[in-house]
Scaffold this motif. Structure first.
Motif, PDB file in Angstrom:
ATOM      1  N   GLU A   1      75.687  11.021  19.414  1.00  0.00           N
ATOM      2  CA  GLU A   1      76.376   9.811  18.973  1.00  0.00           C
ATOM      3  C   GLU A   1      77.616  10.196  18.180  1.00  0.00           C
ATOM      4  O   GLU A   1      77.762  11.334  17.745  1.00  0.00           O
ATOM      5  N   LEU A   2      78.498   9.253  17.984  1.00  0.00           N
ATOM      6  CA  LEU A   2      79.725   9.448  17.210  1.00  0.00           C
ATOM      7  C   LEU A   2      80.597  10.563  17.780  1.00  0.00           C
ATOM      8  O   LEU A   2      81.233  11.315  17.046  1.00  0.00           O
ATOM      9  N   TRP A   3      80.624  10.648  19.131  1.00  0.00           N
ATOM     10  CA  TRP A   3      81.447  11.671  19.753  1.00  0.00           C
ATOM     11  C   TRP A   3      82.919  11.282  19.687  1.00  0.00           C
ATOM     12  O   TRP A   3      83.293  10.185  19.324  1.00  0.00           O
ATOM     13  N   GLY A   4      83.746  12.258  20.098  1.00  0.00           N
ATOM     14  CA  GLY A   4      85.187  12.077  19.976  1.00  0.00           C
ATOM     15  C   GLY A   4      85.857  11.582  21.243  1.00  0.00           C
ATOM     16  O   GLY A   4      85.207  11.223  22.230  1.00  0.00           O
ATOM     17  N   LYS A   5      87.176  11.581  21.195  1.00  0.00           N
ATOM     18  CA  LYS A   5      87.982  11.098  22.314  1.00  0.00           C
ATOM     19  C   LYS A   5      87.991  12.111  23.461  1.00  0.00           C
ATOM     20  O   LYS A   5      87.683  13.286  23.288  1.00  0.00           O
ATOM     21  N   VAL A   6      88.377  11.624  24.632  1.00  0.00           N
ATOM     22  CA  VAL A   6      88.510  12.488  25.799  1.00  0.00           C
ATOM     23  C   VAL A   6      89.589  13.536  25.526  1.00  0.00           C
ATOM     24  O   VAL A   6      90.652  13.227  24.956  1.00  0.00           O
ATOM     25  N   THR A   7      89.312  14.776  25.910  1.00  0.00           N
ATOM     26  CA  THR A   7      90.241  15.866  25.633  1.00  0.00           C
ATOM     27  C   THR A   7      90.065  16.986  26.651  1.00  0.00           C
ATOM     28  O   THR A   7      89.052  17.044  27.365  1.00  0.00           O
ATOM     29  N   ASP A   8      91.040  17.897  26.675  1.00  0.00           N
ATOM     30  CA  ASP A   8      90.931  19.062  27.551  1.00  0.00           C
ATOM     31  C   ASP A   8      90.872  20.365  26.753  1.00  0.00           C
ATOM     32  O   ASP A   8      91.107  21.448  27.293  1.00  0.00           O
ATOM     33  N   VAL A   9      90.542  20.290  25.457  1.00  0.00           N
ATOM     34  CA  VAL A   9      90.412  21.512  24.669  1.00  0.00           C
ATOM     35  C   VAL A   9      89.255  22.349  25.223  1.00  0.00           C
ATOM     36  O   VAL A   9      88.298  21.804  25.794  1.00  0.00           O
ATOM     37  N   PRO A  10      89.304  23.680  25.094  1.00  0.00           N
ATOM     38  CA  PRO A  10      88.286  24.547  25.698  1.00  0.00           C
ATOM     39  C   PRO A  10      86.867  24.298  25.194  1.00  0.00           C
ATOM     40  O   PRO A  10      85.903  24.639  25.882  1.00  0.00           O
ATOM     41  N   TRP A  11      86.739  23.730  23.986  1.00  0.00           N
ATOM     42  CA  TRP A  11      85.403  23.503  23.421  1.00  0.00           C
ATOM     43  C   TRP A  11      84.916  22.057  23.619  1.00  0.00           C
ATOM     44  O   TRP A  11      83.935  21.635  23.013  1.00  0.00           O
ATOM     45  N   ALA A  12      85.571  21.302  24.462  1.00  0.00           N
ATOM     46  CA  ALA A  12      85.145  19.931  24.744  1.00  0.00           C
ATOM     47  C   ALA A  12      83.760  19.918  25.388  1.00  0.00           C
ATOM     48  O   ALA A  12      83.333  20.907  25.996  1.00  0.00           O
ATOM     49  N   MET A  13      83.060  18.800  25.226  1.00  0.00           N
ATOM     50  CA  MET A  13      81.713  18.655  25.772  1.00  0.00           C
ATOM     51  C   MET A  13      81.565  17.301  26.460  1.00  0.00           C
ATOM     52  O   MET A  13      82.231  16.334  26.085  1.00  0.00           O
ATOM     53  N   ILE A  14      80.675  17.242  27.432  1.00  0.00           N
ATOM     54  CA  ILE A  14      80.321  15.980  28.069  1.00  0.00           C
ATOM     55  C   ILE A  14      79.022  15.495  27.440  1.00  0.00           C
ATOM     56  O   ILE A  14      77.969  16.137  27.576  1.00  0.00           O
ATOM     57  N   PHE A  15      79.100  14.370  26.736  1.00  0.00           N
ATOM     58  CA  PHE A  15      77.928  13.833  26.042  1.00  0.00           C
ATOM     59  C   PHE A  15      77.154  12.876  26.957  1.00  0.00           C
ATOM     60  O   PHE A  15      77.764  12.160  27.768  1.00  0.00           O
ATOM     61  N   PRO A  16      75.829  12.848  26.837  1.00  0.00           N
ATOM     62  CA  PRO A  16      75.002  12.027  27.738  1.00  0.00           C
ATOM     63  C   PRO A  16      75.425  10.567  27.819  1.00  0.00           C
ATOM     64  O   PRO A  16      75.385   9.972  28.895  1.00  0.00           O
ATOM     65  N   ASN A  17      75.835  10.001  26.688  1.00  0.00           N
ATOM     66  CA  ASN A  17      76.204   8.584  26.675  1.00  0.00           C
ATOM     67  C   ASN A  17      77.713   8.365  26.602  1.00  0.00           C
ATOM     68  O   ASN A  17      78.168   7.247  26.365  1.00  0.00           O
ATOM     69  N   GLY A  18      78.476   9.441  26.804  1.00  0.00           N
ATOM     70  CA  GLY A  18      79.919   9.342  26.645  1.00  0.00           C
ATOM     71  C   GLY A  18      80.701   9.320  27.935  1.00  0.00           C
ATOM     72  O   GLY A  18      81.926   9.491  27.905  1.00  0.00           O
ATOM     73  N   GLY A  19      80.017   9.124  29.052  1.00  0.00           N
ATOM     74  CA  GLY A  19      80.716   9.100  30.331  1.00  0.00           C
ATOM     75  C   GLY A  19      80.895  10.500  30.902  1.00  0.00           C
ATOM     76  O   GLY A  19      80.478  11.498  30.306  1.00  0.00           O
ATOM     77  N   PRO A  20      81.545  10.619  32.039  1.00  0.00           N
ATOM     78  CA  PRO A  20      81.673  11.909  32.736  1.00  0.00           C
ATOM     79  C   PRO A  20      82.781  12.819  32.220  1.00  0.00           C
ATOM     80  O   PRO A  20      82.893  13.962  32.649  1.00  0.00           O
ATOM     81  N   GLN A  21      83.613  12.325  31.307  1.00  0.00           N
ATOM     82  CA  GLN A  21      84.753  13.119  30.855  1.00  0.00           C
ATOM     83  C   GLN A  21      84.423  13.926  29.602  1.00  0.00           C
ATOM     84  O   GLN A  21      83.669  13.479  28.732  1.00  0.00           O
ATOM     85  N   PRO A  22      84.993  15.122  29.470  1.00  0.00           N
ATOM     86  CA  PRO A  22      84.757  15.954  28.276  1.00  0.00           C
ATOM     87  C   PRO A  22      85.420  15.343  27.039  1.00  0.00           C
ATOM     88  O   PRO A  22      86.516  14.778  27.128  1.00  0.00           O
ATOM     89  N   ARG A  23      84.754  15.496  25.917  1.00  0.00           N
ATOM     90  CA  ARG A  23      85.223  14.871  24.678  1.00  0.00           C
ATOM     91  C   ARG A  23      85.207  15.864  23.517  1.00  0.00           C
ATOM     92  O   ARG A  23      84.512  16.880  23.556  1.00  0.00           O
ATOM     93  N   HIS A  24      85.962  15.514  22.485  1.00  0.00           N
ATOM     94  CA  HIS A  24      85.909  16.286  21.241  1.00  0.00           C
ATOM     95  C   HIS A  24      84.493  16.195  20.648  1.00  0.00           C
ATOM     96  O   HIS A  24      83.957  15.080  20.514  1.00  0.00           O
ATOM     97  N   PRO A  25      83.879  17.320  20.272  1.00  0.00           N
ATOM     98  CA  PRO A  25      82.610  17.256  19.544  1.00  0.00           C
ATOM     99  C   PRO A  25      82.891  16.954  18.070  1.00  0.00           C
ATOM    100  O   PRO A  25      82.771  17.809  17.196  1.00  0.00           O
ATOM    101  N   SER A  26      83.301  15.729  17.801  1.00  0.00           N
ATOM    102  CA  SER A  26      83.783  15.368  16.458  1.00  0.00           C
ATOM    103  C   SER A  26      82.687  15.496  15.401  1.00  0.00           C
ATOM    104  O   SER A  26      82.987  15.673  14.219  1.00  0.00           O
TER     105      SER A  26
END
Length: 263
Positions: A147-172
């Motif tokens: 929960e409380l994940w970040g915005k969509v991004t292309d940084v190397p450490w981005a992650m795809i969260f189960p409830n955050g859709g298919p795009q990689p996001r900041h692990p805020s």
């Protein structure tokens, strides 16, 4: 991109009893605060027993839990909880407000101080360096809950969260763990190792937390029910941090001016 670890939010399943990692993180925060407070007790109040310290930790823990939950209800999602008040008790699903927890801790500290002949800011200065332990643990709980994940991004450490859709996001959540947990602890712990004027440690806590949280909010997705409050970027978290930073700066200025006047 880094793979999200997909940790089961339930740490221990005992049939009707389920122990969630989110709840365990609160125990880690409270236990860690008690251990560190024990180390600092002699320099703060030599006459206090461990039982007295435990009372203080218990009061502030109740302030965190009750204030944090009520703060989230009031600041972030009041209509939903008014429609279904029983949701307030489902704390294992997340939904805690730091700013509400801070208000709860302040109230608990004030009441405890009145009962034990300690000024409000004496106690707050003692408590402030302990708080990042709980903040850091709470952010790890948010990460496990995905929960409380970040915005969509292309940084190397981005992650795809189960409830955050298919795009990689900041692990805020991990950014906040690093800033609000690790960095804030280091700053306050070393600053408070030397005698400081009353209110200064509390002021530094408010300034640093407010700045750290304000920065991370730029890459964190705001609560869906609120969205951005203005200009396409201002969040409720940022709004609540502004008075913290200003108030913290005022406390530090007042603390050092009062010290200089006594010199």
């Amino acid at each position: 991109m880094l793979p999200y670890p997909n940790i089961d939010p339930v740490a221990l399943d005992l049939g009707p009893l389920k122990i969630h990692w989110y709840g365990l993180m609160y125990l880690v925060g409270i236990g860690g605060a008690w251990l560190l407070a024990s180390r600092r007790l002699a320099s703060f109040e030599p006459s206090w027993t461990r039982e007295k310290l435990s009372d203080l930790v218990f009061w502030t823990a109740m302030g965190v839990i009750l204030g944090g939950r009520l703060g989230y209800v009031l600041f972030y999602d009041l209509p939903v909880y008014l429609a279904n008040p029983l949701l307030i008790f489902e704390v294992w699903k997340g939904g805690m407000s730091f700013h509400g927890g801070l208000i709860g801790v302040m109230l608990a500290t004030w009441l405890f101080g009145k009962r034990n002949n300690k000024s409000f800011f004496e106690l707050m200065d003692f408590i402030a360096p302990l708080v990042p332990i709980g903040l850091g643990a709470g952010r790890i709980g948010n990460f496990i809950n995905a929960e409380l994940w970040g915005k969509v991004t292309d940084v190397p450490w981005a992650m795809i969260f189960p409830n955050g859709g298919p795009q990689p996001r900041h692990p805020s959540q991990l950014y906040q763990f690093a800033l609000e947990g690790v960095a804030l602890f280091v700053i306050l712990w070393f600053y408070s190792r030397k005698p400081r004027p009353t209110m200064a440690v509390s002021g530094l806590f408010a300034i640093c937390y407010g700045i750290f949280r304000f920065i991370v909010e730029f890459v964190r997705v705001p609560d869906a029910q609120l969205g951005y409050l203005a200009w396409g970027w201002l969040t409720m978290g940022q709004v609540l941090c502004v008075p913290m930073v200003l108030g913290g700066a005022a406390l530090m200025v007042h603390a050092y001016r009062r010290q200089a006047a006594k010199a």
